[in-house]
Scaffold this active site. Structure first.
Site, PDB file in Angstrom:
ATOM      1  N   ALA A 129       5.164   4.114  -6.840  1.00  0.00           N
ATOM      2  CA  ALA A 129       4.797   2.967  -7.681  1.00  0.00           C
ATOM      3  C   ALA A 129       5.968   2.502  -8.530  1.00  0.00           C
ATOM      4  O   ALA A 129       6.103   1.308  -8.816  1.00  0.00           O
ATOM      5  CB  ALA A 129       3.613   3.328  -8.578  1.00  0.00           C
TER       6      ALA A 129
ATOM      7  N   SER B  78       3.893   0.397   2.646  1.00  0.00           N
ATOM      8  CA  SER B  78       5.229   0.011   2.193  1.00  0.00           C
ATOM      9  C   SER B  78       5.849   1.029   1.256  1.00  0.00           C
ATOM     10  O   SER B  78       7.064   1.200   1.233  1.00  0.00           O
ATOM     11  CB  SER B  78       5.180  -1.361   1.519  1.00  0.00           C
ATOM     12  OG  SER B  78       4.271  -1.339   0.441  1.00  0.00           O
TER      13      SER B  78
ATOM     14  N   THR C 174       0.856  -1.171   0.000  1.00  0.00           N
ATOM     15  CA  THR C 174       0.000   0.000   0.000  1.00  0.00           C
ATOM     16  C   THR C 174       0.893   1.222   0.000  1.00  0.00           C
ATOM     17  O   THR C 174       1.950   1.213   0.620  1.00  0.00           O
ATOM     18  CB  THR C 174      -0.886   0.056   1.261  1.00  0.00           C
ATOM     19  OG1 THR C 174      -1.833  -0.988   1.202  1.00  0.00           O
ATOM     20  CG2 THR C 174      -1.629   1.363   1.375  1.00  0.00           C
TER      21      THR C 174
ATOM     22  N   LYS D 275      -8.604   2.372  -1.176  1.00  0.00           N
ATOM     23  CA  LYS D 275      -8.128   2.499   0.201  1.00  0.00           C
ATOM     24  C   LYS D 275      -8.346   3.891   0.772  1.00  0.00           C
ATOM     25  O   LYS D 275      -7.806   4.231   1.813  1.00  0.00           O
ATOM     26  CB  LYS D 275      -6.639   2.145   0.251  1.00  0.00           C
ATOM     27  CG  LYS D 275      -6.352   0.751  -0.280  1.00  0.00           C
ATOM     28  CD  LYS D 275      -4.878   0.531  -0.455  1.00  0.00           C
ATOM     29  CE  LYS D 275      -4.629  -0.734  -1.246  1.00  0.00           C
ATOM     30  NZ  LYS D 275      -3.210  -0.871  -1.616  1.00  0.00           N
TER      31      LYS D 275
ATOM     32  N   GLY E 225      -7.425   7.246   4.733  1.00  0.00           N
ATOM     33  CA  GLY E 225      -6.793   6.205   3.938  1.00  0.00           C
ATOM     34  C   GLY E 225      -6.192   5.187   4.879  1.00  0.00           C
ATOM     35  O   GLY E 225      -5.853   5.520   6.018  1.00  0.00           O
TER      36      GLY E 225
ATOM     37  N   CYS F 261       8.589   1.058  -5.215  1.00  0.00           N
ATOM     38  CA  CYS F 261       8.183   0.013  -4.265  1.00  0.00           C
ATOM     39  C   CYS F 261       7.506  -1.141  -5.009  1.00  0.00           C
ATOM     40  O   CYS F 261       6.508  -0.933  -5.701  1.00  0.00           O
ATOM     41  CB  CYS F 261       7.217   0.596  -3.241  1.00  0.00           C
ATOM     42  SG  CYS F 261       6.594  -0.618  -2.065  1.00  0.00           S
TER      43      CYS F 261
END
Length: 181
Positions: free
Chosen positions: A165, A133, A10, A42, A54, A168
């Site tokens: 994005a 993360s 996430t 989320k 969130g 990770c």
């Protein structure tokens, strides 16, 4: 899925600046080394659309804590800090809730808060909040953009999520982004 496999993946990022707020998150849900879902939502609107929340962590646990936060917000309308502190107290002292794996990012037009099961309620000095993360990657990118550009807050959140994005392995580029103007 065995008990030893845990949910990862996430990136949640929020920014509050000049009476406006934005909160965004990616859509990936991962168990072990498998991406199970790419379009999870989320980010939620609460309090007649005046508060954004969130979540990162186990989905069922996170949704439980969002519901609890919403109940506390109902007791303290417009006071997200008070609702967050009450939630953190309940979360830390209740035997069942204390085992839940979740972190909440909460924003309204004036504050950004991180709420965790360890009893933490943190209001950052710079109006930026992150979890998950990929949170540290998005937070770093957002800090650079806030310091060195005049981009709109939604653009800062979106571009910072994009950096996460790209960095990770537990995050993706299918974002949900909400703003409070």
């Amino acid at each position: 899925m065995s008990r030893s496999q845990t949910y990862h993946g996430t990136t949640i990022l929020g920014l509050v600046r000049d009476g406006r707020a934005c909160l965004g998150g990616d859509g990936q849900v991962t168990v072990g080394d498998t991406a199970l879902k790419h379009t999870a939502k989320k980010i939620r609107r609460l309090s007649d659309g005046n508060v954004l929340v969130g979540f990162a962590g186990a989905v069922a646990d996170s949704l439980t804590m969002v519901e609890r936060f919403e109940a506390h917000l109902g007791k303290h309308p417009g006071r997200i800090e008070r609702a967050a502190v009450d939630l953190a107290k309940e979360w830390r002292t209740d035997r069942h809730l204390s085992r839940l794996d979740a972190t909440l990012c909460v924003v309204d037009r004036t504050k950004a808060l991180l709420v965790a099961g360890s009893g933490e309620v943190v209001e950052p000095e710079d109006g930026l909040i992150a979890a998950g993360s990929g949170g540290v990657y998005a937070l770093s990118a957002a800090r650079a953009l806030v310091r060195h550009t005049q981009l709109p807050i939604r653009t800062i959140v979106e571009e910072s999520l994009r950096v996460a994005a790209e960095t990770c392995i537990y995050s993706n580029d299918r974002f949900t982004i909400e703003t409070l103007d």
